[in-house]
Design an enzyme around this catalytic site. Structure first.
Site, mmCIF file in Angstrom:
data_model
loop_
_atom_site.group_PDB
_atom_site.id
_atom_site.type_symbol
_atom_site.label_atom_id
_atom_site.label_comp_id
_atom_site.label_asym_id
_atom_site.label_seq_id
_atom_site.Cartn_x
_atom_site.Cartn_y
_atom_site.Cartn_z
ATOM 1 N N GLU A 205 28.086 40.276 38.644
ATOM 2 C CA GLU A 205 28.008 40.156 37.370
ATOM 3 C C GLU A 205 26.795 38.651 37.017
ATOM 4 O OE1 GLU A 205 32.008 40.765 36.931
ATOM 5 O OE2 GLU A 205 31.710 43.134 38.261
ATOM 6 N N LYS A 335 37.546 50.650 30.986
ATOM 7 C CA LYS A 335 35.968 51.296 31.869
ATOM 8 C C LYS A 335 36.524 52.855 32.024
ATOM 9 C CE LYS A 335 36.229 47.862 34.860
ATOM 10 N NZ LYS A 335 36.790 47.390 37.314
#
EC number: 4.2.1.11
Length: 427
Positions: A205, A335
């Site tokens: 990430e 999410k």
């Protein structure tokens, strides 16, 4: 009212070089929408099913052509002719066709891709930016960027157990300033790591992934980087964690920092961290099925720090309702691909906000250039977004979209700042 006339899907690559689904939707007025689906590395047991082909000779079994065919040959048939602006009816038609609780038949990656593409096409038809189409005229709050600048756990090859160490620029006056502060600390951290001869390689990430001796060492490095960048820890920039504890939980115990620990011992560990560091948020500090441990932890430190359920809730309204009932956690990680449709995502957010739970909109470790989650964060006035370090274009794409939204909103834009974390009093 614009009708859906076509859906088309294709297999593309995500940021980890794995296949994912991209879907395009076309309406009868010529409006068009495109969306790509993310994919996670540390996935909750109760997430909706991501459909993969399983042919080990092709993309090591990770191909998504079955999901692509599900869009082209099955989902298209049930949505063509529907009003694109009726998102709930569109999503319901797809969910009924799938017919399973976890989207195992068609795949959450197929359904979500179609759901998001149709929403984008409908926004285009209405001549509205996506955040305003989804959120209405009251969508105006720019989120605090929870920037994952140091990676451990399953996002890195190191002996740091905690998966993400984040900074939250809570003292900034605007989103654009918050982003600048975060970027400066990120570069400052790189310099601190170099000075110590530590690796500046990046995790999934965009955060750095040095091999450190302990989780506390990671926090101390970040505090040093904040100071070096000219900011005050706690007042200007706070810290946050994603522990992803289900990754090291087995048979009732947590193997953490080389020791076997009980839920009570883990809770004591986090209580101590909250006392020592300016932490505003801890995500998944306990296992996704350790409801009793979660309830005890929430009672113990839930008034001092945000406790976020990710694997615990998997953006699922039913699991969230149980958490609310049992006094578990005080915030929801959102999410879109955990639940697999926009309607269900918004239902989960609405349930959380109605019950005083905060919402943090989140990316996945396998991302694309799709920026839908940036618009969702503003649409629901979440006040928090987690979309990685200010590095790697699939992460930066979301931050750049938020800069555009802030500019477009002008004086109507509000930056959430410290108000996103009402339980936190800066030390």
């Amino acid at each position: 009212m614009a009708m859906i006339i076509a859906l088309q899907a294709r297999q593309i690559l995500d940021s980890r070089g794995n296949p994912t689904v991209e879907v395009e939707a076309l309406l009868d007025d010529g409006s068009f929408g495109r969306a790509a689906v993310p994919s996670g590395a540390s996935t909750g047991e109760f997430e909706a099913v991501e459909r993969r082909d399983g042919d080990k000779k092709v993309y090591q079994g990770k191909g998504v052509l079955d999901a692509v065919h599900a869009v082209d040959e099955e989902l298209e048939q049930v949505v063509v002719g529907l009003d694109a602006s009726d998102q709930r009816a569109v999503d319901q038609a797809m969910l009924e066709l799938d017919g399973t609780d976890n989207k195992a038949k068609l795949g959450a990656n197929a359904i979500l891709g179609a759901s998001m593409a149709i929403a984008r096409a409908a926004a285009s038809s209405a001549d509205l930016p996506l955040y305003k189409y989804l959120g209405g005229p009251n969508a105006h709050v720019l989120p605090v960027p929870m920037m994952n600048i140091l990676n451990g756990g399953s996002h890195a090859d190191s002996n740091v157990d905690i998966q993400e160490f984040m900074i939250a620029p809570i003292g900034a006056p605007t989103f654009s300033e918050a982003l600048r502060w975060g970027v400066e600390v990120y570069h400052s951290l790189k310099s601190v790591l170099k000075d110590r001869g530590l690796s500046t390689g990046l995790g999934d990430e965009g955060g750095f992934a040095p091999n450190l001796e302990s989780n506390a060492a990671a926090l101390d490095l970040i505090l040093e980087a904040i100071d070096k960048a000219g900011y005050k820890p706690g007042r200007d920039i706070a810290l946050a964690l994603d522990v992803a504890s289900s990754e090291f939980f087995d048979k009732g115990t947590y193997t953490f920092e080389g020791k076997k620990r009980s839920a009570e011992e883990m809770s004591a560990y986090f209580a101590d961290l909250v006392e020592k560091y300016p932490l505003v948020s801890i995500e998944d500090p306990l296992d996704e099925d350790d409801w009793k441990g979660w309830a005890t932890l929430t009672e113990h430190i839930g008034d001092k720090v945000q406790l976020v359920g990710d694997d615990l809730f998997v953006t699922n309204p039913e699991r969230l309702a149980r958490g609310i009932q049992e006094g578990v956690a005080n915030a929801l990680l959102v999410k879109v691909n955990q639940i697999g449709s926009l309607t269900e995502t918004f239902d989960a957010v609405e349930l959380a906000q109605r019950n005083g739970y905060r919402c943090m909109i989140s990316h996945r470790s396998g991302e694309t250039e799709d920026t839908t989650i940036a618009d969702i964060a503003v649409a629901v006035n979440a006040g928090q977004i987690k979309t990685g370090a200010p590095a790697r274009s699939e992460r930066v794409a979301k931050y750049n979209q938020l800069l555009r939204i802030e500019e477009e909103l002008g004086d109507a834009a509000t930056y959430a700042g410290a108000s996103a974390f009402p339980r936190f009093a800066a030390k």
